[in-house]
Design a protein around this motif. Structure first.
Motif, short mmCIF file in Angstrom:
data_model
loop_
_atom_site.label_atom_id
_atom_site.label_comp_id
_atom_site.label_asym_id
_atom_site.label_seq_id
_atom_site.Cartn_x
_atom_site.Cartn_y
_atom_site.Cartn_z
N LEU A 194 -8.00 3.03 -3.68
CA LEU A 194 -6.95 3.76 -3.00
C LEU A 194 -7.33 4.10 -1.63
CD1 LEU A 194 -4.36 4.96 -3.92
CD2 LEU A 194 -5.73 7.26 -4.57
N GLY A 195 -6.29 3.72 -0.76
CA GLY A 195 -6.57 4.10 0.56
C GLY A 195 -6.98 2.99 1.47
N ARG A 196 -7.69 1.99 0.62
CA ARG A 196 -8.23 1.04 1.29
C ARG A 196 -7.79 -0.29 0.52
NH1 ARG A 196 -13.89 3.97 2.40
NH2 ARG A 196 -13.43 5.11 0.27
N GLU A 197 -6.75 -0.52 -0.03
CA GLU A 197 -6.09 -1.67 -0.93
C GLU A 197 -6.59 -2.94 -0.17
OE1 GLU A 197 -4.32 1.07 -0.02
OE2 GLU A 197 -4.14 2.27 -1.78
N VAL A 230 1.91 2.05 -3.46
CA VAL A 230 0.74 2.70 -4.47
C VAL A 230 0.50 4.07 -3.91
CG1 VAL A 230 -1.68 2.40 -4.83
CG2 VAL A 230 -0.42 0.34 -4.47
N HIS A 231 0.56 4.22 -2.68
CA HIS A 231 0.28 5.53 -2.25
C HIS A 231 1.44 6.60 -2.77
CE1 HIS A 231 -2.28 3.73 1.37
NE2 HIS A 231 -2.68 3.71 0.34
N LYS A 264 1.00 -1.13 0.22
CA LYS A 264 0.14 0.04 0.09
C LYS A 264 1.04 1.27 -0.23
CE LYS A 264 -3.55 -1.87 2.59
NZ LYS A 264 -4.67 -1.91 3.65
N VAL A 319 -5.37 8.85 3.30
CA VAL A 319 -3.95 8.66 3.63
C VAL A 319 -3.24 9.99 4.45
CG1 VAL A 319 -1.55 7.87 2.75
CG2 VAL A 319 -3.76 6.98 1.81
N LEU A 369 -6.90 0.04 -8.58
CA LEU A 369 -6.07 0.66 -7.58
C LEU A 369 -6.62 1.95 -7.17
CD1 LEU A 369 -2.47 -0.16 -8.46
CD2 LEU A 369 -3.58 -0.76 -6.44
N ALA A 400 1.59 11.60 -8.74
CA ALA A 400 0.48 11.75 -9.77
C ALA A 400 -0.58 12.96 -9.42
CB ALA A 400 -0.27 10.66 -10.21
N ASN A 401 -1.09 12.85 -8.22
CA ASN A 401 -1.97 13.89 -7.78
C ASN A 401 -2.27 13.68 -6.24
OD1 ASN A 401 -4.24 15.24 -7.40
ND2 ASN A 401 -5.57 14.22 -8.72
N LEU A 440 -8.46 11.50 -9.06
CA LEU A 440 -7.89 10.34 -9.39
C LEU A 440 -6.23 10.16 -9.62
CD1 LEU A 440 -10.28 9.35 -12.53
CD2 LEU A 440 -10.40 8.56 -10.08
N ALA A 441 -5.92 9.33 -9.39
CA ALA A 441 -4.24 8.93 -9.53
C ALA A 441 -4.14 8.44 -10.92
CB ALA A 441 -3.50 8.04 -8.41
N SER A 456 -5.38 12.83 -4.72
CA SER A 456 -6.27 11.71 -4.63
C SER A 456 -5.98 10.83 -3.41
CB SER A 456 -5.68 10.82 -5.94
OG SER A 456 -4.25 10.41 -5.51
N ALA A 481 0.57 7.38 -6.43
CA ALA A 481 -0.61 8.31 -6.38
C ALA A 481 -0.08 9.53 -5.96
CB ALA A 481 -1.51 7.71 -5.55
N ALA A 484 -8.31 9.96 -0.40
CA ALA A 484 -8.46 8.62 0.17
C ALA A 484 -8.12 8.44 1.60
CB ALA A 484 -7.66 7.73 -0.82
#
Lengths: 332, 246
Positions: free
Chosen positions: B102-105, A201-202, A198, A218, B98, A208-209, B90-91, A212, A205, A216
């Protein structure tokens, strides 16, 4: 799926260009060696070990940096985080004297890493909580770490006598130099972190943005601090290896490697705007640079050509990155 | 029938400036309520008081039988209100799976270590999108390679996948071409048929008339009027937006 085959072929070619490039320069130096000396360049243990050690030096700075760049930031301070941890480790060993044995060396490794982590915490705090752009913030800590390292070292190289430290820097296990093994382990851990967790992925992300990941739920500030601590952590390991290899801690241990580390990350497919890049790519990038360095020395050219060559490769990497963006832009 | 969401006497003051003076309205299950109004009418402030970004100076919000006023944005999301912002959040470099998670994968353990369950998340994304009538050509591709309508669908999919009962959409068609605007309008219809309540912010008249069950016009921080699309026309809505007396 049935989109323009030419475009998708070109796209995969651009994605794999660093592999192709690596094969190309290895082939070039091998051919050169065969013609000039009649001997092989590549298929000698000495060559392979030298390239691997040079690559591992670059990698230890570049691995943490990869994560930071994927998240859309930069960490320039690693140049002197390396030097700072190298000096601190040497000072601890010198303080206890050459009879200290493994206990001293392990303590020195720990304190050296701690010194690096402090730099990382400051970077993370500046970027996450004070909102200082990372380029400026880490340029500041680049200077601070440099100054502090020189001050604690008394302005000189801190030489040590320790067989244990030397074993860490120069030992060979099953044909693999210890620095290479260390870099390999760190690379595997970071590759797992970036592609399978995770946290990874974060990080993508975030690059990128930022909104986002924020929306979410985070904790972006905490995430940024961890990223900069990881960056300082691998750079710190680089410093420890340096002290072991040369039996001396030097404040400028990492300075000449910074450019190469940044280059390795970009050659490996990262983008200045963030959101892209992989650990495997960075490993290839570091190996490419090490091959250029060693190959030029091997071929008897003035070693200064390595700067020119690496500079050219960086420019090619950026051009490839941009044409890739243009291609994906066209296909959508 | 009690309303899904009910806002009563909302007021928001920033220093000496009253952005919202007195706004009350209800949203029912499966209903699309459009908040219409000119810039500065207070639409965004009202939305932010509902989603928990702002705390109202006065008034309160009830949702699904509970009082929401004063709760955090996080708590309000958990209660079932999702906000889809204009920029979609969105990413772009990640695939739809994903982005959905996102945040709850989702992860799977292997040798004691957690690994992202990419395939599984991708499959779920394809399923949710299919239920919205969207077919993703290549679910492994990053969402940046998708159309504006598909991207909107991913943001909406994220909301409904986490069981949102009310979706707030802020100018969802503002940056889209005509065919994609139609896709979004179709998405709104499908959301309604799932019983999800919608608050849509817009100042695009064709959108307003196409999507709304009820139109609530805001002007200078108060409700200037409430109409059903069948009872009104462009001209009247515009007049109300401009704050003309009724």
């Amino acid at each position: 799926m049935l989109e323009n085959n030419g475009t998708s072929f070109l796209k995969s070619l651009l994605n794999a260009w660093s592999w192709l490039f690596l094969i190309l320069i290895l082939g070039f130096f091998e051919l050169y060696a065969q013609m000039e000396t009649g001997n092989t360049f590549l298929f000698r243990v000495y060559t392979l070990q030298s390239i691997a050690v040079a690559a591992s030096q670059i990698l230890l700075l570049a691995l943490g940096l990869t994560l930071v760049i994927v998240a859309g930031h930069i960490d320039l301070s690693i140049a002197f985080t390396t030097g700072f941890s190298a000096v601190v480790m040497a000072l601890v060993i010198r303080f206890f004297g050459p009879e200290g044995g493994w206990l001293t060396v392990i303590l020195a490794l720990g304190v050296g890493l701690l010194a690096a982590i402090v730099v990382g915490l400051i970077n993370g705090w500046l970027v996450a909580f004070i909102n200082v752009p990372s380029f400026i913030g880490t340029l500041g800590t680049y200077g601070i770490a440099r100054g502090v390292a020189l001050i604690v070292a008394g302005g000189a190289t801190v030489s040590i006598r320790s067989d244990e430290a030397r074993a860490i820097g120069n030992g060979i296990i099953l044909g693999f130099p210890v620095p290479v093994l260390v870099a390999a382990v760190v690379a595997i851990v970071f590759s797992y972190l970036l592609t399978h967790t995770k946290f990874g992925v974060h990080t993508y992300a975030l690059g990128a943005n930022r909104a986002s990941v924020e929306r979410a739920g985070v904790d972006v500030k905490k995430h940024l601090v961890i990223l900069f601590v990881l960056s300082a952590f691998t750079a710190g390991i680089g410093g420890l290896i340096y002290t072991g290899r040369f039996s001396a801690g030097a404040a400028n241990a990492g300075e000449p490697i910074l450019l190469y580390a940044v280059a390795a990350v970009f050659i490996g497919g990262a983008s200045l705007t963030g959101g892209q890049g992989t650990v495997v790519g960075t490993v290839i990038g570091a190996i490419i640079i090490a091959v250029i360095q060693f190959g030029l020395v091997f071929s008897g050219l003035p070693p200064y050509w390595q700067f020119v060559a690496v500079g050219l490769v960086i420019i090619v990497a950026v051009i490839v990155d941009q044409s890739r963006d243009r291609l994906t832009g066209v296909s959508s | 029938m009690t309303a899904l969401l009910s806002a009563k006497g909302l007021k928001k003051r920033f220093g000496g400036n009253e952005a919202v003076k007195d706004v009350s309205f209800d949203v029912n299950e499966g209903e699309c309520v459009v908040l219409a109004g000119d810039n500065g009418a207070g639409k965004s402030t009202v939305i932010k008081m509902i989603s928990g970004v702002y705390t109202p100076t006065e008034g309160e919000v009830h949702f699904d039988g509970a009082r929401l006023t004063g709760k955090s944005a996080e708590a309000i999301r958990t209660a079932g209100i999702e906000t889809i912002y204009q920029d979609l959040a969105l990413a772009d470099n990640l695939d739809p799976g994903l982005n959905l998670y996102l945040g709850r994968e989702k992860t799977r353990r292997f040798l004691g270590l957690p690994f992202l369950a990419r395939e599984e998340m991708r499959r779920d994304a394809v399923d949710v999108l299919q239920s919205l009538g969207i077919v993703v050509p290549d679910p492994t591709a990053p969402v940046r390679e998708m159309s504006g309508g598909q991207r909107q669908a991913i943001a909406i999919a994220r909301a409904i996948h986490w069981q949102a009962k009310l979706v707030i959409m802020d100018e969802p068609t503002a940056a889209l071409g005509v065919p994609e605007q139609r896709e979004v309008m179709a998405l709104i219809e499908r959301l309604k048929s799932k019983g999800v309540g919608i608050i849509l912010i817009s100042h695009n008249l064709p959108d307003i008339f196409a999507a709304a069950d009820r139109i609530i016009v805001l002007a200078r921080g108060v409700v200037a009027g409430e109409r059903r699309p069948s009872e009104t026309n462009d001209e009247e809505i515009v007049r109300m937006m401009m704050g003309a007396t009724l």
